[in-house]
Write a protein that holds these residues in place. Sequence first.
Motif, PDB file in Angstrom:
ATOM      1  N   HIS A 286     -47.695   2.872 -23.581  1.00 15.27           N
ATOM      2  CA  HIS A 286     -47.531   4.290 -23.255  1.00 15.27           C
ATOM      3  C   HIS A 286     -48.370   5.210 -24.137  1.00 15.27           C
ATOM      4  O   HIS A 286     -48.349   6.421 -23.952  1.00 15.27           O
ATOM      5  CB  HIS A 286     -46.050   4.678 -23.374  1.00 15.27           C
ATOM      6  N   VAL A 287     -49.079   4.639 -25.107  1.00 16.03           N
ATOM      7  CA  VAL A 287     -49.957   5.430 -25.974  1.00 16.03           C
ATOM      8  C   VAL A 287     -51.343   5.477 -25.331  1.00 16.03           C
ATOM      9  O   VAL A 287     -51.862   4.458 -24.874  1.00 16.03           O
ATOM     10  CB  VAL A 287     -50.049   4.825 -27.390  1.00 16.03           C
ATOM     11  N   LYS A 288     -51.930   6.674 -25.279  1.00 19.60           N
ATOM     12  CA  LYS A 288     -53.255   6.844 -24.655  1.00 19.60           C
ATOM     13  C   LYS A 288     -54.316   7.095 -25.730  1.00 19.60           C
ATOM     14  O   LYS A 288     -54.051   7.716 -26.764  1.00 19.60           O
ATOM     15  CB  LYS A 288     -53.249   8.025 -23.682  1.00 19.60           C
ATOM     16  N   LEU A 289     -55.515   6.593 -25.458  1.00 20.88           N
ATOM     17  CA  LEU A 289     -56.652   6.874 -26.332  1.00 20.88           C
ATOM     18  C   LEU A 289     -57.208   8.246 -25.980  1.00 20.88           C
ATOM     19  O   LEU A 289     -57.370   8.580 -24.809  1.00 20.88           O
ATOM     20  CB  LEU A 289     -57.754   5.824 -26.145  1.00 20.88           C
ATOM     21  N   GLY A 290     -57.494   9.077 -27.007  1.00 15.78           N
ATOM     22  CA  GLY A 290     -58.100  10.378 -26.750  1.00 15.78           C
ATOM     23  C   GLY A 290     -57.162  11.527 -27.021  1.00 15.78           C
ATOM     24  O   GLY A 290     -55.957  11.352 -27.236  1.00 15.78           O
ATOM     25  N   ASP A 291     -57.725  12.755 -27.040  1.00 17.17           N
ATOM     26  CA  ASP A 291     -56.952  13.962 -27.327  1.00 17.17           C
ATOM     27  C   ASP A 291     -55.961  14.235 -26.215  1.00 17.17           C
ATOM     28  O   ASP A 291     -56.118  13.801 -25.080  1.00 17.17           O
ATOM     29  CB  ASP A 291     -57.879  15.165 -27.502  1.00 17.17           C
ATOM     30  N   VAL A 323     -51.941  -0.012 -29.570  1.00 18.21           N
ATOM     31  CA  VAL A 323     -52.232   0.636 -28.292  1.00 18.21           C
ATOM     32  C   VAL A 323     -52.710  -0.437 -27.331  1.00 18.21           C
ATOM     33  O   VAL A 323     -53.599  -1.220 -27.672  1.00 18.21           O
ATOM     34  CB  VAL A 323     -53.323   1.723 -28.435  1.00 18.21           C
ATOM     35  N   VAL A 324     -52.127  -0.493 -26.139  1.00 18.07           N
ATOM     36  CA  VAL A 324     -52.617  -1.389 -25.091  1.00 18.07           C
ATOM     37  C   VAL A 324     -53.272  -0.510 -24.043  1.00 18.07           C
ATOM     38  O   VAL A 324     -52.597   0.188 -23.280  1.00 18.07           O
ATOM     39  CB  VAL A 324     -51.477  -2.223 -24.473  1.00 18.07           C
ATOM     40  N   ALA A 325     -54.601  -0.513 -24.030  1.00 17.87           N
ATOM     41  CA  ALA A 325     -55.370   0.331 -23.109  1.00 17.87           C
ATOM     42  C   ALA A 325     -55.923  -0.518 -21.970  1.00 17.87           C
ATOM     43  O   ALA A 325     -56.481  -1.597 -22.208  1.00 17.87           O
ATOM     44  CB  ALA A 325     -56.512   1.010 -23.861  1.00 17.87           C
ATOM     45  N   GLN A 326     -55.734  -0.070 -20.748  1.00 25.05           N
ATOM     46  CA  GLN A 326     -56.247  -0.803 -19.597  1.00 25.05           C
ATOM     47  C   GLN A 326     -57.770  -0.764 -19.580  1.00 25.05           C
ATOM     48  O   GLN A 326     -58.398   0.244 -19.927  1.00 25.05           O
ATOM     49  CB  GLN A 326     -55.695  -0.200 -18.297  1.00 25.05           C
ATOM     50  N   GLY A 327     -58.384  -1.854 -19.177  1.00 23.48           N
ATOM     51  CA  GLY A 327     -59.832  -1.924 -19.070  1.00 23.48           C
ATOM     52  C   GLY A 327     -60.517  -2.269 -20.381  1.00 23.48           C
ATOM     53  O   GLY A 327     -59.879  -2.707 -21.346  1.00 23.48           O
ATOM     54  N   ILE A 337     -60.000   7.949 -34.451  1.00 20.73           N
ATOM     55  CA  ILE A 337     -59.763   8.339 -33.057  1.00 20.73           C
ATOM     56  C   ILE A 337     -58.489   9.181 -32.988  1.00 20.73           C
ATOM     57  O   ILE A 337     -57.770   9.318 -33.977  1.00 20.73           O
ATOM     58  CB  ILE A 337     -59.617   7.118 -32.122  1.00 20.73           C
ATOM     59  N   GLN A 338     -58.239   9.729 -31.811  1.00 22.84           N
ATOM     60  CA  GLN A 338     -56.996  10.438 -31.548  1.00 22.84           C
ATOM     61  C   GLN A 338     -56.155   9.618 -30.569  1.00 22.84           C
ATOM     62  O   GLN A 338     -56.675   9.033 -29.620  1.00 22.84           O
ATOM     63  CB  GLN A 338     -57.288  11.818 -30.934  1.00 22.84           C
ATOM     64  N   LEU A 339     -54.857   9.575 -30.817  1.00 23.77           N
ATOM     65  CA  LEU A 339     -53.925   8.891 -29.920  1.00 23.77           C
ATOM     66  C   LEU A 339     -53.000   9.931 -29.304  1.00 23.77           C
ATOM     67  O   LEU A 339     -52.373  10.710 -30.020  1.00 23.77           O
ATOM     68  CB  LEU A 339     -53.099   7.848 -30.680  1.00 23.77           C
ATOM     69  N   SER A 340     -52.927   9.936 -27.981  1.00 20.87           N
ATOM     70  CA  SER A 340     -52.104  10.917 -27.285  1.00 20.87           C
ATOM     71  C   SER A 340     -50.776  10.294 -26.854  1.00 20.87           C
ATOM     72  O   SER A 340     -50.746   9.202 -26.286  1.00 20.87           O
ATOM     73  CB  SER A 340     -52.839  11.452 -26.058  1.00 20.87           C
ATOM     74  N   ALA A 344     -45.486  10.187 -22.753  1.00 19.79           N
ATOM     75  CA  ALA A 344     -44.961   8.867 -23.138  1.00 19.79           C
ATOM     76  C   ALA A 344     -43.446   8.929 -23.315  1.00 19.79           C
ATOM     77  O   ALA A 344     -42.927   9.877 -23.907  1.00 19.79           O
ATOM     78  CB  ALA A 344     -45.610   8.407 -24.438  1.00 19.79           C
ATOM     79  N   PRO A 345     -42.702   7.938 -22.803  1.00 13.09           N
ATOM     80  CA  PRO A 345     -41.258   7.878 -23.081  1.00 13.09           C
ATOM     81  C   PRO A 345     -41.041   7.633 -24.576  1.00 13.09           C
ATOM     82  O   PRO A 345     -41.528   6.645 -25.117  1.00 13.09           O
ATOM     83  CB  PRO A 345     -40.775   6.682 -22.247  1.00 13.09           C
ATOM     84  N   LEU A 346     -40.350   8.550 -25.234  1.00 18.02           N
ATOM     85  CA  LEU A 346     -40.089   8.422 -26.663  1.00 18.02           C
ATOM     86  C   LEU A 346     -38.629   8.011 -26.870  1.00 18.02           C
ATOM     87  O   LEU A 346     -37.726   8.533 -26.223  1.00 18.02           O
ATOM     88  CB  LEU A 346     -40.362   9.744 -27.382  1.00 18.02           C
ATOM     89  N   HIS A 347     -38.404   7.084 -27.779  1.00 17.84           N
ATOM     90  CA  HIS A 347     -37.068   6.573 -28.084  1.00 17.84           C
ATOM     91  C   HIS A 347     -36.731   6.980 -29.509  1.00 17.84           C
ATOM     92  O   HIS A 347     -37.511   6.719 -30.433  1.00 17.84           O
ATOM     93  CB  HIS A 347     -37.042   5.048 -27.950  1.00 17.84           C
ATOM     94  N   LEU A 348     -35.575   7.601 -29.697  1.00 25.01           N
ATOM     95  CA  LEU A 348     -35.195   8.100 -31.016  1.00 25.01           C
ATOM     96  C   LEU A 348     -34.021   7.315 -31.576  1.00 25.01           C
ATOM     97  O   LEU A 348     -33.094   6.942 -30.830  1.00 25.01           O
ATOM     98  CB  LEU A 348     -34.801   9.580 -30.938  1.00 25.01           C
ATOM     99  N   PHE A 349     -34.057   7.092 -32.894  1.00 22.92           N
ATOM    100  CA  PHE A 349     -32.991   6.342 -33.569  1.00 22.92           C
ATOM    101  C   PHE A 349     -32.639   7.057 -34.864  1.00 22.92           C
ATOM    102  O   PHE A 349     -33.521   7.590 -35.553  1.00 22.92           O
ATOM    103  CB  PHE A 349     -33.449   4.912 -33.849  1.00 22.92           C
TER     104      PHE A 349
END
Length: 360
Positions: A286-291, A323-327, A337-340, A344-349
Amino acid sequence: MGHIKLANIGKAFGAVKVLHDINLEIEDGELVVFVGPSGCGKSTLLRMIAGLDKPTSGDLSIDGKVVNTVPAADRGLAMVFQSYALYPHMSVRQNLAFGLENTRMPKTEILERIAEAARMLEIEPYLDRRPGQLSGGQRQRVAIGRAIVRRPVAFLLDEPLSNLDAELRGSTRAEISALHARLGATMIYVTHDQVEAMTLADRIVVLRAGRIEQVGTPLELYNNPANRFVAGFIGSPHMNFLDGEVASIAGERAVATLAGGHKLEVPGDPRMTIGMRITIGVRPQHVKLGDGAGSLPATIRLVEALGAETVVHTDVTGHKMLVVAQGQHKLTPGSEIQLSLAGAPLHLFDEKGLRLGLAV
């Protein structure tokens, strides 16, 4: 029938308690997977259901009958072991027939059951071979066939695929799933591999240190883990965790301050207070590469190019983040780099590792 109920089951070896107040019901026809790290008690629990160990406390029932003192041979269960446990001096046919012959079953019925199991598991060509002439996958199918011919109340499988290589493990896993669908029988499957648990189970029982952490369908555990342990154990690669502190709360939303002073909008929760320490979880997929909204600066540590996807190991303010990026992506270790986290579904504890709020 194959309804199994565990009520306040405990197990101790001397002064060492290995299972604590286990309460669980397994419905007829379910495939339930016990999963957890080594030493969590999953195999001990399976052995107690099988009758190989006795509970120290609580009641264990099969189809409404308490079986605490019933011998293993009289429980109507069939167990498949990690080690196959085949007789090396007997042919496959003799291995399948051995248990039935001991019950003085008519020979014609034994032959019918062997033929049915061999056809179902596609081991007909190997019936006259000995286990030493078979591959690991073939031997495991024979071990499963030996359980099938007994037509048990339930099947108990103790890490049956751990001795197989990765490719064979995947194909045999699919065979077990298809077999369960055909038989409609109750199955309890023990594994330390959460991928096996996710792909096989109707429900998963997550164990840690002799206690049940959570029970649910694979997607319930994936989408709504009850605590940080389940969140980190279910899913591959494991969930990323970032430490933070609640900076502000506005209804259903809140803002957390991460290490390095970065701000991140997160789901709110009535139990939150300003200054509260929390852990934020986000899955690598659910983590994206880029701003983007909620982007974080990161340093690339390692790049794994797998073809269809790229796994990027990064460092975010002292926290490892995958980060698992497709392609396919041209990325260089050591670069910034920046991670967006936008969308993304965020889980809080909380500080005790218990879930806060809902993933958004």
